[in-house]
Design an enzyme around this catalytic site. Sequence first.
Site, PDB file in Angstrom:
ATOM      1  N   PRO A 246      83.149  53.227  53.123  1.00  0.00           N
ATOM      2  CA  PRO A 246      82.314  53.827  54.177  1.00  0.00           C
ATOM      3  C   PRO A 246      82.716  55.288  54.382  1.00  0.00           C
ATOM      4  CG  PRO A 246      83.938  52.316  55.118  1.00  0.00           C
ATOM      5  CD  PRO A 246      84.130  52.272  53.634  1.00  0.00           C
ATOM      6  N   ASP A 425      87.625  57.869  54.332  1.00  0.00           N
ATOM      7  CA  ASP A 425      87.346  56.429  54.347  1.00  0.00           C
ATOM      8  C   ASP A 425      87.478  55.964  55.798  1.00  0.00           C
ATOM      9  OD1 ASP A 425      87.456  53.655  54.198  1.00  0.00           O
ATOM     10  OD2 ASP A 425      88.614  53.651  52.322  1.00  0.00           O
ATOM     11  N   HIS A 426      86.348  55.602  56.381  1.00  0.00           N
ATOM     12  CA  HIS A 426      86.359  55.291  57.823  1.00  0.00           C
ATOM     13  C   HIS A 426      87.075  53.979  58.132  1.00  0.00           C
ATOM     14  CE1 HIS A 426      85.413  56.075  61.834  1.00  0.00           C
ATOM     15  NE2 HIS A 426      84.119  56.297  61.776  1.00  0.00           N
ATOM     16  N   ARG A 427      87.407  53.215  57.092  1.00  0.00           N
ATOM     17  CA  ARG A 427      88.202  52.006  57.343  1.00  0.00           C
ATOM     18  C   ARG A 427      89.638  52.379  57.692  1.00  0.00           C
ATOM     19  NH1 ARG A 427      87.334  49.198  51.661  1.00  0.00           N
ATOM     20  NH2 ARG A 427      87.846  51.342  51.143  1.00  0.00           N
ATOM     21  N   ILE A 429      90.571  55.974  58.413  1.00  0.00           N
ATOM     22  CA  ILE A 429      90.672  57.198  59.213  1.00  0.00           C
ATOM     23  C   ILE A 429      89.544  57.238  60.245  1.00  0.00           C
ATOM     24  CG2 ILE A 429      90.477  59.723  59.048  1.00  0.00           C
ATOM     25  CD1 ILE A 429      91.654  59.281  56.122  1.00  0.00           C
TER      26      ILE A 429
END
Length: 453
Positions: A246, A425-427, A429
């Site tokens: 993501p 990577d929104h998982r 950060i």
Amino acid sequence: MAELKEARVPDIGGHDDVPVIELLVKPGDTVAKDQGLVTLESDKATMEVPAPFSGVIRELKVKLGDTLSEGALVALIEVIEAAAPAPTPAMAPVPAPVVPNPMPVIDTSESAAPVPARAPVAEPGQPGIPPMRFEADAVLPEKVPYASPAVRLFARELGVDLAQVSGSERGGRISKEDVQKYVKAALAGGAAPVAAATVAGGGGGLNLLPWPKVDFSKFGPVESKPLSRIQKISGANLARNWAMIPHVTQHDEADITALEELRVAINAENAKAIAAGKAGKLTMLAFLIKACVAALQKFPTFNASLDGDNLVLKQYFHIGFAADTPNGLVVPVLRDADQKGVAQIAKEMGELAALARDGKLKPEQMQGGCFTISSLGGIGGTKFTPIINAPEVAILGVSKSEIKPVWDGKAFQPKLMLPLSLSYDHRVIDGAAAARFTTYLGQLLADLRRAML
Ligand code: CAO
């Protein structure tokens, strides 16, 4: 009595060092004579190495990514027939496809073995190793469908998972007609005809539509040009990373007025030494690497990789940089950037970029990266969304700097502003952390003395 015999690569039409792209059998499998053992793919053709005799695979001597030439040992087969083996058949190459699919080499169907963990070894003069690789070991799936490379290609183009197709030929071999029948039946039954397009490496089903097949020549003249090896493999990796991670991109601008003045001044001081090849030219990218290392040290989650439910925080700082080459995009990795000065970094980057352009980068010169910088600043543009180079968790895109009016509280001042585009990577950060990272990076680039604090 059972006898252990060697299966070797037969005459493959003069091709050398051809990478293994698919393992079609595993130890313990019973194979019929002429059944494919592994698939090789050169730039020009896809070929199956056939079993020279029927028997049971006792040992597979190759793995994905190995490069083979005529005579290479592929497997040890316990022969179960009394009959003497026929002479090793020459392999008939199947012409390499011109594939409009963005994932042309790596089969995204569940039946396919994942991308090689190790990229094939680059030889001098050949294109280098693709930039973005899986770190995980390749795993042979439980059930490997039995089909020719041409049928595999056909199924791949339709997005059909061969594991779902029953083979009507001898030994359960799947024919093109079997694939067509499967698609027709699926369409008639209203079921999804295509395999859940699974991202190689275990990404889970995406249930994507098959790639559109269009005869472009119906609309005007066209020319087909095969993708380079680097384009094929890096394309597959980019597609996986884009689909699985993501991404969010945080855009910002850094005031590099003073930094650029310093860079130009030092290069002017060293002009004679640079011209004589005794000193390297300082580049903005070298300063950026130094500033990124300082930001990674302050924000360690950016210098990390996801490993299942764990975050692996790295205590080393190897920075990759995207390099544009005639054969496609590669990412050389500059090691231990924290332990090097800007001049040293600039020198090593120049050497790595030259090797990249000549296709002479060694695999180890593209491995172990923690964070990547993709600079299009020398070309142009204001911002873009770089794709994260998995298993890293962030990548910095840099666009062309421009003098802009910046309000200092009393008046507009002309400042050289560098556009920064950080994809993360929104998982791993959060947006706030990303904004802190780019803000700090901007502060560092405005005044690198901050890195000493
Ligand atoms: N703004 C303005 N000018 C810039 C700049 C920026 N952000 N970055 C570089 N420049 C200038 C340089 O100063 C240089 O000018 P001078 O020759 O006058 O000093 C000129 O542009 C050429 O720079 P460069 O891009 O060749 O060199 P570099 O050190 O900046 O980059 C390398 C080296 C290997 C990264 C670069 O050649 C390259 O391949 N860039 C493309 C990377 C890429 O394709 N990224 C996209 C990946 S996703 O598809």
